[in-house]
Scaffold this motif. Structure first.
Motif, mmCIF file in Angstrom:
data_model
loop_
_atom_site.group_PDB
_atom_site.id
_atom_site.type_symbol
_atom_site.label_atom_id
_atom_site.label_comp_id
_atom_site.label_asym_id
_atom_site.label_seq_id
_atom_site.Cartn_x
_atom_site.Cartn_y
_atom_site.Cartn_z
ATOM 1 N N ALA A 40 7.480 2.756 -6.359
ATOM 2 C CA ALA A 40 6.620 1.592 -6.057
ATOM 3 C C ALA A 40 5.498 1.405 -7.046
ATOM 4 C CB ALA A 40 6.152 1.561 -4.417
ATOM 5 N N GLY A 241 6.633 4.308 0.077
ATOM 6 C CA GLY A 241 6.787 3.220 -0.924
ATOM 7 C C GLY A 241 6.300 1.780 -0.348
ATOM 8 N N GLU A 242 6.663 1.707 0.958
ATOM 9 C CA GLU A 242 6.293 0.355 1.472
ATOM 10 C C GLU A 242 4.446 0.003 1.501
ATOM 11 O OE1 GLU A 242 7.515 -0.509 5.570
ATOM 12 O OE2 GLU A 242 7.480 -2.761 5.156
ATOM 13 N N SER A 245 3.770 -0.590 -2.272
ATOM 14 C CA SER A 245 4.111 -1.888 -2.746
ATOM 15 C C SER A 245 3.043 -2.859 -2.257
ATOM 16 C CB SER A 245 5.318 -2.265 -2.213
ATOM 17 O OG SER A 245 6.381 -1.467 -2.665
ATOM 18 N N ARG A 246 2.600 -2.688 -1.068
ATOM 19 C CA ARG A 246 1.579 -3.885 -0.717
ATOM 20 C C ARG A 246 0.346 -3.582 -1.744
ATOM 21 N NH1 ARG A 246 -0.348 -4.444 5.219
ATOM 22 N NH2 ARG A 246 1.515 -5.854 5.536
ATOM 23 N N VAL A 248 0.419 -2.729 -4.785
ATOM 24 C CA VAL A 248 0.803 -3.325 -5.883
ATOM 25 C C VAL A 248 0.521 -4.967 -5.820
ATOM 26 C CG1 VAL A 248 2.575 -3.624 -7.633
ATOM 27 C CG2 VAL A 248 2.073 -1.304 -6.679
ATOM 28 N N ARG A 249 1.013 -5.301 -4.705
ATOM 29 C CA ARG A 249 1.173 -6.984 -4.625
ATOM 30 C C ARG A 249 -0.445 -7.564 -4.699
ATOM 31 N NH1 ARG A 249 5.032 -5.991 -0.974
ATOM 32 N NH2 ARG A 249 3.858 -6.272 0.731
#
Ligand code: KMH
Ligand code: ZN
Length: 273
Positions: A40, A241-242, A245-246, A248-249
């Motif tokens: 991620a 990873g979740e 990922s946030r 990264v967003r």
């Protein structure tokens, strides 16, 4: 602004499967969670390990097994073992993962603090100096764990005395002893020596607000099950990873690029891998 280094604290020592079934205990689960975070966008894996029943351990052989498993799926990730371990462990027990060849970074907790209920996480002046000296001898860059402002002052004092090399890298863990507010974070950032790098880890519901501040203030960000297991109130994260990922967003929305492990090594002054 430098690219954003994301650290994933994938396991911790205290959080359990009762809080989120995805919390990793076994070597295979630790490997799975490290891979999800790395894929991620995390470049650093902050690592605690467990026995298969979930008991935290600093056992060198268990760390070696987990590190080898992580390296198979995250070949260039920076693996950063904890020297904090769990409350109540002895200094010798805590230092074990620093004996493993090839370790680039490890944590250095710079003070004693309340850890909930009757728990006290003890880091005496002698402990900090001894850990600092050992990390220098073993060529390991410390990530200075800061739970309140006095710990920044200790780190600066011990650096002047030769127990910590400069430039230092700090991790501000907010929401355990010191509250997690913009004012607190700004105060800490303002207190570290010029040329230092820093990351922020907001605990519990503070995780993403602190991440957003870290991104806009030019610091770096730590997330992971060690600090928070939820995406929203009552909604468990499916994986580390979740959570990554946030971040990264949010960073993409704010125009901050994500550092690769190679770029993270340059930013932190670690040797090329
Ligand atoms: N588990 C805490 C007692 C570190 O990794 O150095 C210590 C901790 C900090 O998590
Ligand atoms: Zn930790």
């Amino acid at each position: 602004m430098e690219k954003l280094i994301i650290t994933a604290a994938i396991c911790g020592a205290e959080v359990t499967k009762a809080q989120n079934p995805a919390v990793p205990y076994t070597v295979a689960e630790i490997q799975r969670e490290a891979k999800s975070a790395y894929d991620a966008g995390a470049s650093i894996i902050h690592l605690h390990v467990r026995r298969d029943d979930g008991t935290p351990t600093q056992d060198k052989a268990r760390f070696e097994q987990c590190i080898q498993a992580i390296r198979e799926v995250c070949p260039d990730a920076i693996i950063q073992p904890s020297t904090g371990g769990a409350v109540g462990m002895s200094d010798l027990e805590r230092l074990q993962p620093t004996e493993i060849p090839g370790i680039e970074m490890a944590t250095l907790d710079c003070g004693t603090l309340n850890f909930g209920g009757d728990e006290i996480f003890i880091n005496t002046e002698n402990t900090i100096k001894n850990f600092g000296k050992i990390l220098i001898e073993r060529g390991i860059k410390p990530e200075i764990e800061v739970f309140d402002k006095g710990m920044v002052d200790y780190a600066i004092r011990f650096a002047k005395q030769g127990y910590i090399k400069q430039p230092m890298h700090f991790d501000f863990v907010l929401g355990v002893q010191m509250t997690a507010t913009a004012r607190d974070l700004a105060f800490l950032v303002d207190s570290i020596p010029a040329g230092s790098t820093w990351t922020v880890a907001g605990v519990g519901r503070s995780e993403f607000p602190m991440a957003a501040l870290g991104i806009v203030m030019g610091g770096h960000v730590r997330v992971g099950f060690e600090d928070n297991v939820f995406m929203a109130k009552g909604v468990p994260a499916q994986s580390n990873g979740e959570l990554v990922s946030r971040v990264v967003r949010i960073a993409q929305e704010l125009g901050r690029e994500i550092a690769t492990p190679r770029e993270a090594r340059r930013i932190l002054g670690l040797e090329e891998k």
